[in-house]
Design a protein around this motif. Structure first.
Motif, short mmCIF file in Angstrom:
data_model
loop_
_atom_site.label_atom_id
_atom_site.label_comp_id
_atom_site.label_asym_id
_atom_site.label_seq_id
_atom_site.Cartn_x
_atom_site.Cartn_y
_atom_site.Cartn_z
N THR A 123 0.85 -1.21 0.00
CA THR A 123 0.00 0.00 0.00
C THR A 123 0.88 1.25 0.00
N PRO A 124 1.45 1.61 -1.14
CA PRO A 124 2.40 2.72 -1.17
C PRO A 124 1.76 4.09 -0.99
N PHE A 125 0.47 4.22 -1.20
CA PHE A 125 -0.18 5.52 -1.07
C PHE A 125 -0.39 5.91 0.40
N ASN A 126 -0.13 4.97 1.31
CA ASN A 126 -0.31 5.24 2.74
C ASN A 126 0.97 5.65 3.45
N TYR A 127 2.11 5.66 2.74
CA TYR A 127 3.39 5.91 3.40
C TYR A 127 4.13 7.08 2.78
N LYS A 128 4.84 7.80 3.65
CA LYS A 128 5.82 8.80 3.24
C LYS A 128 7.18 8.22 3.57
#
Length: 122
Positions: A115-120
Motif C-alpha cells: 500500500t504505497p499511497f499510505n506511506y511517506k
C-alpha cells in the motif's frame, strides 16, 4: 554501519531492484492514468536504493477515498506480486545470520509495496 549495509545491499541485488522500479515507473508514467502509480514506483525505487536510511512514516493525509481506491488498484495489479517477491527474498535471507538485516529491509519494502499511497519516505 548504515552506509556499509546500503553498499552491501546495492552490490547484492538492491541496485537491480531499484532499476526495475525506476523502469516500471517510467513505463507507468507514459499514460496519464498511470502517473500516480509511476510516482509510487519511483518512491519504491528510492527506498530500494538506500533501505537502511529510509524511514517509512504512515501518511497522515493518505488521500481519503481516492487513496483507498488507488491502493486497491495498486494491490490488485502490482502490489501483491511485489510484496510476495519481497517476502520470498526476506524468508530466504532469514536462513543465515548475516542475511537477517537484509531480510528486515525486504519486509520493510514489502509493507510499502503493498500500500504505497499510505506511506511517506523520509
Amino acid at each position: 554501519m548504515k552506509i556499509l549495509g546500503n553498499l552491501i545491499w546495492l552490490i547484492f541485488g538492491g541496485l537491480i531492484i531499484a532499476i526495475e522500479y525506476f523502469l516500471a515507473g517510467l513505463v507507468l508514467c507514459l499514460t496519464i492514468i498511470g502517473i500516480p502509480f509511476g510516482i509510487q514506483s519511483f518512491k519504491l525505487g528510492l527506498t530500494a536504493l538506500w533501505p537502511f536510511h529510509a524511514k517509512l512514516v504512515p501518511n497522515a493525509r493518505s488521500g481519503g477515498c481516492l487513496g483507498v481506491i488507488l491502493n486497491l488498484i495498486w494491490i490488485v495489479f502490482f502490489g501483491i506480486w511485489i510484496a510476495l517477491t519481497h517476502i520470498f527474498w526476506g524468508l530466504i535471507l532469514f536462513i543465515t545470520i548475516i542475511g537477517i538485516p537484509f531480510a528486515n529491509q525486504h519486509f520493510k519494502l514489502a509493507t510499502v509495496a503493498l500500500t504505497p499511497f499510505n506511506y511517506k519516505i523520509q
